[in-house]
Design a protein around this motif. Structure first.
Motif, mmCIF file in Angstrom:
data_model
loop_
_atom_site.group_PDB
_atom_site.id
_atom_site.type_symbol
_atom_site.label_atom_id
_atom_site.label_comp_id
_atom_site.label_asym_id
_atom_site.label_seq_id
_atom_site.Cartn_x
_atom_site.Cartn_y
_atom_site.Cartn_z
ATOM 1 N N ASP A 252 0.805 -1.223 0.000
ATOM 2 C CA ASP A 252 0.000 0.000 0.000
ATOM 3 C C ASP A 252 0.839 1.274 0.000
ATOM 4 O OD1 ASP A 252 -2.407 -1.422 -0.004
ATOM 5 O OD2 ASP A 252 -2.394 -1.601 2.183
ATOM 6 N N LEU A 253 2.137 1.131 -0.231
ATOM 7 C CA LEU A 253 3.022 2.300 -0.222
ATOM 8 C C LEU A 253 3.205 2.853 -1.630
ATOM 9 C CD1 LEU A 253 5.797 0.963 2.179
ATOM 10 C CD2 LEU A 253 3.833 2.403 2.754
ATOM 11 N N GLU A 254 3.380 4.159 -1.712
ATOM 12 C CA GLU A 254 3.630 4.825 -2.992
ATOM 13 C C GLU A 254 5.134 4.868 -3.260
ATOM 14 O OE1 GLU A 254 1.417 6.061 -5.238
ATOM 15 O OE2 GLU A 254 -0.167 5.209 -4.002
ATOM 16 N N PRO A 255 5.543 4.688 -4.532
ATOM 17 C CA PRO A 255 6.962 4.804 -4.864
ATOM 18 C C PRO A 255 7.478 6.190 -4.482
ATOM 19 C CG PRO A 255 5.733 3.868 -6.689
ATOM 20 C CD PRO A 255 4.727 4.323 -5.675
ATOM 21 N N PRO A 256 8.697 6.277 -4.032
ATOM 22 C CA PRO A 256 9.741 5.247 -3.932
ATOM 23 C C PRO A 256 9.787 4.554 -2.574
ATOM 24 C CG PRO A 256 10.727 7.354 -3.456
ATOM 25 C CD PRO A 256 9.238 7.612 -3.729
ATOM 26 N N GLU A 257 8.748 4.717 -1.761
ATOM 27 C CA GLU A 257 8.770 4.211 -0.390
ATOM 28 C C GLU A 257 9.058 2.705 -0.283
ATOM 29 O OE1 GLU A 257 9.108 5.324 3.423
ATOM 30 O OE2 GLU A 257 8.804 6.656 1.732
ATOM 31 N N PRO A 258 8.498 1.840 -1.140
ATOM 32 C CA PRO A 258 8.832 0.413 -1.022
ATOM 33 C C PRO A 258 10.331 0.149 -1.185
ATOM 34 C CG PRO A 258 6.868 0.664 -2.351
ATOM 35 C CD PRO A 258 7.431 2.048 -2.135
ATOM 36 N N MET A 259 10.962 0.808 -2.133
ATOM 37 C CA MET A 259 12.399 0.632 -2.348
ATOM 38 C C MET A 259 13.193 1.168 -1.157
ATOM 39 S SD MET A 259 14.716 -0.425 -4.485
ATOM 40 C CE MET A 259 15.735 -0.029 -5.874
ATOM 41 N N VAL A 260 12.819 2.337 -0.680
ATOM 42 C CA VAL A 260 13.513 2.958 0.457
ATOM 43 C C VAL A 260 13.430 2.055 1.679
ATOM 44 C CG1 VAL A 260 13.459 4.902 2.072
ATOM 45 C CG2 VAL A 260 13.216 5.323 -0.383
ATOM 46 N N ARG A 261 12.241 1.590 1.993
ATOM 47 C CA ARG A 261 12.062 0.750 3.183
ATOM 48 C C ARG A 261 12.755 -0.605 3.038
ATOM 49 N NH1 ARG A 261 6.141 1.881 5.822
ATOM 50 N NH2 ARG A 261 6.258 4.136 5.711
ATOM 51 N N THR A 262 12.747 -1.148 1.826
ATOM 52 C CA THR A 262 13.440 -2.416 1.592
ATOM 53 C C THR A 262 14.934 -2.248 1.805
ATOM 54 O OG1 THR A 262 11.756 -3.157 0.018
ATOM 55 C CG2 THR A 262 13.904 -4.239 -0.086
ATOM 56 N N MET A 263 15.522 -1.195 1.262
ATOM 57 C CA MET A 263 16.963 -0.972 1.408
ATOM 58 C C MET A 263 17.323 -0.709 2.871
ATOM 59 S SD MET A 263 17.864 -1.683 -1.574
ATOM 60 C CE MET A 263 19.621 -1.398 -1.508
ATOM 61 N N GLU A 264 16.469 -0.012 3.598
ATOM 62 C CA GLU A 264 16.705 0.211 5.032
ATOM 63 C C GLU A 264 16.688 -1.114 5.793
ATOM 64 O OE1 GLU A 264 14.822 4.717 5.425
ATOM 65 O OE2 GLU A 264 13.648 3.005 6.129
ATOM 66 N N ALA A 265 15.739 -1.977 5.466
ATOM 67 C CA ALA A 265 15.656 -3.285 6.128
ATOM 68 C C ALA A 265 16.879 -4.140 5.793
ATOM 69 C CB ALA A 265 14.374 -4.004 5.720
#
Length: 75
Positions: free
Chosen positions: A11-24
């Motif tokens: 349910d996240l808008e780009p680029p949030e999925p990429m940002v959160r994945t890289m943080e994880a």
């Protein structure tokens, strides 16, 4: 599958999925696996994973969810 961490980014808008994945991934121990749930195939993510020493398996669910299981490459 047995992921250590699950990140639901459907349910996240780009680029949030990429940002959160890289943080994880920055916090992911060598023995852990990260499962990312996405609404579509994350082609830019695959290149980032390759460049940063991760392997992944992708699985598409019947509802359209794309599951990407990520772990560190074996030494």
């Amino acid at each position: 599958m047995n992921p250590s961490i699950v990140l639901d980014a459907r349910d996240l808008e780009p680029p949030e999925p990429m940002v959160r994945t890289m943080e994880a991934l920055d916090k992911l121990a060598r023995s852990e696996k990260l499962l990312v749930l996405l609404p579509r195939e994350p082609y830019p993510l695959y290149r980032a994973l390759e460049l940063n020493g991760f392997t992944w398996k992708t699985k598409r669910q019947a509802d359209g969810t794309v599951e990407v299981l990520i772990q560190h490459q074996a030494p």
